[in-house]
Design a protein around this motif. Structure first.
Motif, PDB file in Angstrom:
ATOM      1  N   ILE A 160      66.745   0.189  22.199  1.00 39.07           N
ATOM      2  CA  ILE A 160      66.932  -1.093  22.866  1.00 39.07           C
ATOM      3  C   ILE A 160      66.165  -1.203  24.175  1.00 39.07           C
ATOM      4  N   ASN A 161      65.984  -0.088  24.858  1.00 42.73           N
ATOM      5  CA  ASN A 161      65.221  -0.102  26.110  1.00 42.73           C
ATOM      6  C   ASN A 161      63.771   0.321  25.883  1.00 42.73           C
ATOM      7  N   SER A 162      63.231  -0.070  24.772  1.00 47.03           N
ATOM      8  CA  SER A 162      61.918   0.355  24.306  1.00 47.03           C
ATOM      9  C   SER A 162      60.805   0.193  25.336  1.00 47.03           C
ATOM     10  N   GLY A 163      60.156   1.305  25.643  1.00 49.91           N
ATOM     11  CA  GLY A 163      58.970   1.260  26.472  1.00 49.91           C
ATOM     12  C   GLY A 163      57.788   0.675  25.723  1.00 49.91           C
ATOM     13  N   VAL A 164      57.740   0.893  24.401  1.00 49.32           N
ATOM     14  CA  VAL A 164      56.663   0.319  23.594  1.00 49.32           C
ATOM     15  C   VAL A 164      56.745  -1.202  23.627  1.00 49.32           C
ATOM     16  N   ARG A 165      57.959  -1.740  23.501  1.00 48.33           N
ATOM     17  CA  ARG A 165      58.123  -3.198  23.553  1.00 48.33           C
ATOM     18  C   ARG A 165      57.663  -3.767  24.884  1.00 48.33           C
ATOM     19  N   ARG A 166      58.026  -3.118  25.972  1.00 52.64           N
ATOM     20  CA  ARG A 166      57.613  -3.617  27.287  1.00 52.64           C
ATOM     21  C   ARG A 166      56.097  -3.605  27.435  1.00 52.64           C
TER      22      ARG A 166
END
Length: 414
Positions: A160-166
């Motif tokens: 949920i706290n994805s660094g990839v998403r950010r």
């Protein structure tokens, strides 16, 4: 021609499912996990027929069904123990092609990971996406403690706290707090028989479900400020909130050891992402569509993601076209499920006595007069079927076979 290389960031249920499906389709796969081991943080997980059929595609469905507890008849109650609705397991199996089963997360993780070649999963390996790559052009790049890796495909399965998403979508607002927190615990079964149940109170719920090994998986949720924690211990907090509810709830809480109860605030991606991919990088699971647990579909949807991704990311095919097809297929489906889960969460979160009374009355009336209406909540979710083929070289679509077995065996005693 050498195998194309895929790097999976994160070794949760979705990441490992994707890794197995991609490996079986001809990809060389590396899974990078930040934690020191694959031991999952969690307790039980319910697998609906949609996720079981997805696992059938990679040859794991029967293994998991053999290890899981098959949900029996139960229902919904209020804190005093009055029944609000009944759950008919035969009706569930008939409508959706199989029963709901419950398994410990550690068991599921172990079984999926066992399908990967030795050395595929690298623990204690935090990873950051350095470059999402360009399909038809440069590879994606991932920074690791051992240096930079290049990949034809990167899968962001980092939660949920994805660094990839950010990195992919820096302007997206990210996860939002749902307004409630959850507790989970696994304890020995109580001495007296009990019926599986979910109990709804004012701004709170409790669920009690058996595991096949004789233990009990219990979960709870309650409206609470974000970040709040018990001043003493979460077991004591459960006693304060649920200790006066009907049996076996007080006994289950009493059986939990101090420090054993897991507590997590619930966040979701209520604002959908514009896409699940950019360049050669794709998001799956909570990184792509975190949802409230009120439909029990978070892990189920991550499993679906892994299977559908392997279907579209064909080694010899055009990756850009494949990832676009993955987004087109998965984004609308998961967005709808995120919103359905949020709506149920709002019903659970009602706190005023009149609103709770109306809610409970409606649940009771609908259960008596139109029991099929309750099952319709899962129409379009639990009846999902995977693509007919997710990998070449001798693959078979086995879910139709298992569909028949599930319906035949759904009443099997544990």
């Amino acid at each position: 021609m050498s195998e194309p290389r895929a790097v999976v960031i994160g070794s949760g249920i979705g990441g490992l499912t994707a890794a197995v499906a991609l490996h079986q389709s001809g990809w060389q796969v590396t899974v990078l996990e930040r934690a020191e081991s694959l031991e999952p943080v969690g307790a039980g997980i319910g697998l609906a027929p949609n996720a079981q059929r997805a696992l059938d595609v990679i040859g794991l469905g029967d293994d998991i069904r053999e290890l899981a507890a098959w949900q029996g008849d139960g229902g919904m109650r209020n804190p005093a123990g009055r029944r609000l609705s009944r759950t008919n397991s035969a009706a569930v199996a008939e409508r959706f092609g199989g029963p709901l089963v419950l398994v410990h997360r550690a068991t599921l993780i172990d079984r999926i990971a066992a399908r990967l070649p030795a050395g595929t999963v690298r623990t204690a390996s935090p990873a950051q996406l350095a470059d999402s790559g360009v399909t038809g052009g440069r590879p994606a790049r991932v920074n690791t403690p051992d240096g930079q890796m290049e990949a034809d495909l990167v899968i962001g399965a980092d939660g949920i706290n994805s660094g990839v998403r950010r990195t992919l979508f820096p302007d997206h607002p990210g996860p939002a707090y749902t307004g409630f927190t959850t507790w989970r615990v696994v304890v020995p079964a109580p001495d007296r028989p009990f019926e599986p149940h979910e109990t709804w109170g004012a701004g709170a719920l409790w669920g009690t479900q058996p595991l096949k090994d004789g233990r009990i998986y219990a979960y709870a949720a309650a409206v609470a400020p974000a970040g709040a924690r018990a001043a003493d211990d979460e077991k004591a907090e459960l006693l304060r909130r649920f200790g006066a509810w009907h049996e076996p709830i007080p006994g289950i809480i009493a059986a939990a050891e101090v420090g054993q109860v897991l507590r997590n605030d619930v966040h979701h991606l209520i604002d959908p992402l514009p896409s699940f991919h950019r360049g050669r990088t794709v998001l799956i699971g909570d990184a792509a569509h975190a949802m409230a647990p009120t439909l029990g579909q978070g892990g189920n949807q991550a499993i679906e993601d892994g299977i559908v991704l392997a279907h579209h990311a064909v080694p010899a095919g055009d990756l850009g076209t494949g990832l676009a097809a993955f987004t087109a297929q998965r984004l609308p489906r998961t967005t709808g499920i995120v919103r359905r889960a949020a709506n149920i969460g709002r019903l659970m979160s009602l706190t005023s006595a009149p609103a709770v009374a109306v809610r409970d009355t409606l649940i009771s009336v609908v259960s008596r007069l139109a029991p099929g209406l309750v099952l319709r909540t899962f129409d379009g979710i639990a009846d999902w079927r995977p693509p007919h083929r997710t990998y070449a070289a001798g693959a078979q679509d086995v879910h139709d076979v298992h569909h028949g077995q599930q319906v035949e065996r759904q009443g099997r005693p544990q």
